[in-house]
Design an enzyme around this catalytic site. Structure first.
Site, short mmCIF file in Angstrom:
data_model
loop_
_atom_site.label_atom_id
_atom_site.label_comp_id
_atom_site.label_asym_id
_atom_site.label_seq_id
_atom_site.Cartn_x
_atom_site.Cartn_y
_atom_site.Cartn_z
CB CYS A 43 -0.92 0.00 1.21
SG CYS A 43 -1.92 1.50 1.34
CB VAL A 44 1.52 3.83 -2.61
CG1 VAL A 44 0.12 4.40 -2.80
CG2 VAL A 44 2.58 4.89 -2.85
#
Length: 128
Positions: free
Chosen positions: A78-79
């Site tokens: 998840c960025v």
């Protein structure tokens, strides 16, 4: 059967990530497909290439990388969670004017869309 995993625990300090890795191995050994692993919250720390466990400890970060390299399992990070925790790839580091990057090869910065796609296309999603 097609599986996807969500990992929310760090590589070290809790059992979540190592249990997920062992489950991934069992899924593949039983002949099932492991489409992807999505690392969220503290789980993004599994992609930090700057970890250096002792020589007699299991190197979970490199074990995840081997899972990608040998089995072709997509490893999504998840960025947003990664950037909050200091894990970034070269492109994001340049864009944010950071001094360095530390995303382990084999992992990909992704949005929650990758998690949603896995939920829609897999028979089972297991969270650790």
């Amino acid at each position: 059967m097609r599986f996807a995993l969500t990992v929310t625990g760090p590589a070290y300090g809790t059992q979540q990530a190592s249990s997920a890795w062992q489950f991934a191995q069992a899924v593949l050994q039983e002949g099932h497909e492991l489409a992807c692993v999505f690392f969220y919250r503290e789980g993004v720390l599994n992609a930090n290439q700057l970890t250096a466990p002792a020589s007699d400890e299991f190197d979970l970060v490199r074990a995840w990388q081997s899972l990608h390299d040998e089995q072709g399992v997509a490893l999504h990070i998840c960025v947003a969670a990664a950037l909050r925790r200091g894990v970034t790839d070269e492109r994001e580091a340049q864009q944010l004017a950071l001094a360095s990057h530390n995303l382990q090869p084999g992992f990909t910065l992704s949005g929650l869309g990758a998690l949603a796609e896995a939920a829609l296309t897999c028979d089972r999603m297991v969270q650790f």
